[in-house]
Design a protein around this motif. Structure first.
Motif, short mmCIF file in Angstrom:
data_model
loop_
_atom_site.label_atom_id
_atom_site.label_comp_id
_atom_site.label_asym_id
_atom_site.label_seq_id
_atom_site.Cartn_x
_atom_site.Cartn_y
_atom_site.Cartn_z
N ALA A 233 0.82 -1.21 0.00
CA ALA A 233 0.00 0.00 0.00
C ALA A 233 0.85 1.27 0.00
O ALA A 233 0.36 2.35 -0.37
N GLU A 234 2.11 1.15 0.40
CA GLU A 234 3.01 2.30 0.41
C GLU A 234 3.64 2.56 -0.96
O GLU A 234 4.42 3.49 -1.11
N ARG A 235 3.29 1.74 -1.96
CA ARG A 235 3.83 1.86 -3.33
C ARG A 235 5.37 1.95 -3.30
O ARG A 235 5.97 2.88 -3.84
N PRO A 236 6.02 0.96 -2.69
CA PRO A 236 7.48 1.06 -2.51
C PRO A 236 8.25 0.78 -3.80
O PRO A 236 7.83 -0.01 -4.65
N ASP A 237 9.38 1.46 -3.91
CA ASP A 237 10.37 1.10 -4.92
C ASP A 237 11.31 0.02 -4.38
O ASP A 237 11.83 -0.80 -5.14
N ILE A 238 11.52 0.07 -3.07
CA ILE A 238 12.44 -0.86 -2.41
C ILE A 238 11.79 -1.33 -1.11
O ILE A 238 11.25 -0.52 -0.35
N VAL A 239 11.86 -2.63 -0.85
CA VAL A 239 11.39 -3.21 0.41
C VAL A 239 12.57 -3.93 1.06
O VAL A 239 13.23 -4.76 0.41
#
Length: 679
Positions: free
Chosen positions: A471-477
């Protein structure tokens, strides 16, 4: 800046050398030497301190002047021939360009080394008395030996001068050759070098006089010495004051660098290199006592970890230069941050002793919390901004996750940090509950302050799931969820409690406890101390040859001292085979690892430390949807290079710290730094 702190920034002049401030790092052995020379890694390590505003940085603790004082142990520096001079010149240029002074410590180790290394020469000393720590029986030196070593010191001083160094000190501390002659515990000679104190000082007098003749009048020469050997057969505080005064009266030294204790055995070693079990500045009074009696500058180091203590030591006249050696390993930019009004940004040494403990296993010195120290060629102390800001989601607020958040925020990324517990710190919060190791809490405290200052979105008491992360629309996790305590894979494992559970929950186990330590690290020893302090009858069993076998020189003796004082039974060489319940008690079956005989214990509780297993379900759940499929490019990671950009769209996924495999605090922080510095 307060008037007290300003005292740290007054210049100090020694002969024709002016040192810009009163902050210094004493000579120590980081294990960075190569082929007996201070090459690039060694130089960059000290140059970083110069860049960070230190006044004087000293290296080569201790650099050998003679072939029968081998440099090979601890990857040290040999000053026994002229081949070292070009390296000194390069070293001096690196440090001088940042405004700091550079000195070296010269020594002959005498009996405080081994004969079965490098040149395989006999060890030598004032008398043939065995040192418990180094375990060698030295040959008593004759006059030819004495004359040779005196000449070797003189030649080494000349090489230091020709190499452009600002000065040197001899080591007459920690039980090296010069103080072996001084100490009545070692020197039993009946000639002109033994007997009365002045006779025992004669060898050192001759060394320093020869060094002055060789190096000239402008070169700074000092001496590191103990202010009290702290054992009955050794030098007393009064003896050491007399020794310092005798050298000053003869004009032999420009400064004395005073420490407390000696290092003849394991516990003495731990005392002379005090860790977090000791108060701050435990031996400052010894340096202060000598300063009252001599008219030359006095330096001091030993667990001065914070600038406030350092400033008071100088402002109140206890010392003229204050050495924050391990503090500069934790943060080489102390001086600059103080001058810039950024005292809160100083990463304070917690006194873990990890840096020193490593070198006594033949490894290199590394800071438990600053993974850039000693890796200056590839790891930055100051994080550069990224060209393109990214959205980064980090799960886990232990050391790995906190460092990842700090570095990513410094890169300019938008960072969200999920932590399921109500506070940050992870496993460090558990370790810090173990009495004398409470200072470990300083590691997450500093990291948490840094990420709050950087604007990281911290979500405490929030267990992340894939939906919340995406939901945070991450580029990197980045998964930094740590490890869960391993109960073991033996019959009856469901009957045990882990050391982690005991420490986390503050469990008070009454009656008898068998604590089985399969790891040999701090956890089990700390837990045994805690349980015994609360009244339990504790037996610490281990398959190793001793308790806390993996714990290093500055820490293991403290654990052992405490365990013995608390009446903990230590049972080595035992495997735990199974546990079963009989009535309201437990039966533990143990097997001797040497003769394979079995024995049983009837106890009330069994506690175990089998390490941790990764908490990696989130990584597994997110792996297939990641653009890089959760793969970390190991070659790039090792080389300190950026991770390759994924060809597929979507987020990139990484796991670090104990979420990858159970290791230690440094590994978790290093994982984070070397991954995130280029994201």
């Amino acid at each position: 800046m307060s008037a007290t702190t300003e005292a740290l920034f007054r210049p100090l002049t020694l002969r024709r050398l002016t040192i810009r401030n009163r902050l210094m790092s004493t000579s120590h052995a980081p294990g960075y030497g190569r082929d007996g020379k201070p090459q690039e890694r060694y130089q960059l390590y000290h140059a970083e301190k110069a860049k960070g505003g230190i006044g004087l940085t000293m290296f080569g603790g201790s650099s050998s002047v003679s072939p029968d004082s081998p440099a090979a142990p601890w990857n040290q520096i040999s000053v026994a021939d002229d081949s070292v001079i070009p390296y000194f010149r390069q070293f001096a240029d690196r440090v001088h360009q940042h405004g700091a002074a550079l000195m070296i410590q010269l020594t002959h180790m005498g009996r405080r080394t081994r004969w079965d290394t490098e040149h395989w020469l006999p060890t030598i000393s004032a008398s043939p008395r065995r040192e418990p720590a180094s375990r060698s029986i030295p040959r008593e030196m004759n006059q030819d030996d004495i004359d040779r070593v005196v000449a070797d010191f003189a030649a080494a001083a000349r090489r230091a001068r020709d190499g452009g160094l600002d000065g040197c000190e001899i080591s007459a501390a920690h039980g090296h050759l010069v103080d072996q002659f001084w100490s009545p515990s070692v020197n039993h000679r009946t000639d002109g070098y033994g007997g009365a104190l002045l006779n025992r000082l004669r060898f050192g007098f001759e060394i320093l006089a020869a060094m002055r003749r060789a190096a000239g009048d402008d070169f700074v020469i000092g001496m590191r010495m103990s202010g009290d050997e702290l054992f009955d057969e050794g030098l007393s505080a009064d003896d050491c004051i007399e020794i310092a005064a005798a050298h000053v009266e003869r004009g032999l030294v420009d400064f004395v660098n005073v420490m407390g204790g000696q290092a003849r055995d394991h516990l003495a070693h731990a005392v002379s290199l005090p860790n977090m079990a000791f108060p701050v500045a435990p031996f400052l009074h010894l340096a202060s006592a000598i300063r009252r009696e001599v008219e030359i500058p006095v330096f001091h180091a030993q667990r001065i970890t914070d600038f406030a203590t350092a400033a008071r030591a100088v402002a109140e006249g206890h010392v003229d230069m204050v050495a924050m050696t391990r503090a500069h390993i934790a943060d080489p930019h102390i001086g600059r941050k103080l001058l810039e009004g950024r005292a809160d940004d100083i990463r304070q040494c917690v006194g873990a002793g990890y840096c020193i403990d490593r070198i006594y296993t033949g490894a290199d010195a590394l800071c438990i919390q600053n993974a850039a120290t000693g890796r200056e060629a590839t790891m930055p102390h100051e994080i550069p901004r990224a060209a393109t800001p990214r959205r980064v989601v980090i799960v886990g607020g232990g050391p790995a996750g906190l460092e990842a958040a700090r570095v990513c925020a410094a890169r300019g990324h938008h960072v969200v940090l999920f932590e399921r517990e109500p506070s940050l710190g992870g496993a460090i919060n558990i370790a810090a509950k173990a009495g004398w190791r409470e200072a470990l809490s300083g590691i997450p405290r500093w990291l948490a302050a840094q990420i709050r200052k950087s604007g990281v979105d911290i979500r405490l008491a929030t267990a992340a799931d894939p939906a919340a992360i995406l939901a945070e629309r991450p580029d990197i996790v980045i998964i930094a969820t740590g490890g869960a305590p391993n109960q073991g894979f033996i019959p009856g494992a469901d009957l045990v409690v882990t050391t982690t559970d005991i420490m986390r929950q503050g469990m008070e186990l009454s009656g008898s406890v068998l604590l089985y330590d399969n790891m040999g690290q701090h956890n089990a020893a700390s837990c045994a101390e805690l349980l015994a302090t609360r009244g339990a009858l504790v037996e610490l069993a281990t398959p190793d040859r001793m308790a806390a076998e993996e714990v290093g020189t500055t820490n293991q003796p403290v654990h052992l001292r405490n365990l013995y004082k608390l009446g903990v039974i230590i049972s080595p060489n035992l495997d735990l085979l199974e546990i079963r319940r009989e009535d309201n008690r437990l039966i533990a079956v143990l097997r001797n690892t040497m003769d394979l005989s079995e024995e049983e214990r009837v106890i009330d509780h069994v506690a175990v430390d089998f390490g941790t297993l990764p908490v990696d379900h989130l990584y597994t759940d997110l792996k297939d949807g990641a653009a890089n499929r959760g793969i970390t490019d190991i070659a790039a990671l090792i080389a300190g290079q950026p991770q390759p950009e994924a060809s597929a769209p979507g987020y990139r996924l990484y796991r670090i710290g104990d979420a990858a495999a159970g290791r230690n605090i440094h590994a978790a922080i290093y994982d984070a730094l070397r991954l995130c510095k280029d994201l």
